[in-house]
Structures are given as structure tokens and as C-alpha cells.
Design a protein around this motif. Structure first.
Motif: not given
Length: 106
Positions: A2, A4, A17, A19-20, A35, A37, A50, A52, A55, A59
Motif C-alpha cells: 500500500t 499512502v 492512496t 488502488n490495488r 479494499v 484504503k 487512510a 498501511s 489490514g 479496517d
């Protein structure tokens, strides 16, 4: 992984952030993990957060932060509580520090 990016000046703050999205070798579309972020914190005008790292911790932190307005000290306390719960909930983390970075802008 990730990314940020944070910027802070006397008058502005910016959080960005990634985006995967996974793409195959031939350029074909792979998958997006979905996800979220960058999260809007509705109790603060133009508030965002946000992070990193681990996870499940992130969350849970973001979910608790958006539930109610908190003072800075309450946010720090909640951060530590969520971190401790993540350690207890995951046996894999007993011997490791949870890698985590959280940024917020209000």
C-alpha cells in the motif's frame, strides 16, 4: 503493498492512496481486491483517514473512527485498544509487532 502519500501545510492537508489492481503478464485484467484504503470520516468537515500495514487492524481502526466524533486523546486511546485486540485475535502476531501507519486529516 500500500502507498499512502500525505502532505500538510499551514492551510491544507492532502491524503492520497493507491488502488490495488493486479494485471496479468500479457496485460490482461487480473483482479481488484476491493479494499477501501481512503475513508471519509463523516463527523469532521472534510475528514479523511487512510493507513498501511496489517489490514485487519486498519479496517477495525477505520470502522471505529467513523462511528462517532472523538477528541484527539480518545482517538489515540482507541488506536491502542484496536491494536491490542488485533494482537490478541491473531496468534501469528504474538511474536511480531503489527506493522501499521495511520494518517488522518480533519
Amino acid at each position: 503493498m500500500t502507498v499512502v502519500i500525505n502532505y500538510l501545510s499551514d492551510t491544507n492537508s492532502v491524503i492520497a492512496t493507491d488502488n490495488r489492481v493486479s494485471i496479468g503478464r500479457g496485460g490482461e485484467y487480473g483482479f481488484e481486491d476491493g479494499v477501501t484504503k481512503l475513508v471519509n470520516v463523516p463527523h469532521y468537515a472534510m475528514g479523511w483517514t487512510a493507513g498501511s500495514g496489517y489490514g485487519e487492524f486498519l479496517d477495525n481502526f477505520k470502522n471505529e473512527l467513523v462511528q462517532t466524533e472523538m477528541s484527539f486523546n480518545e482517538i489515540l486511546t482507541m488506536y491502542n485498544d484496536v491494536r491490542e485486540r488485533a494482537i490478541v485475535d491473531s496468534l501469528l502476531l504474538l511474536n511480531d509487532d503489527i506493522s501499521r501507519k495511520v494518517s488522518s486529516s480533519f
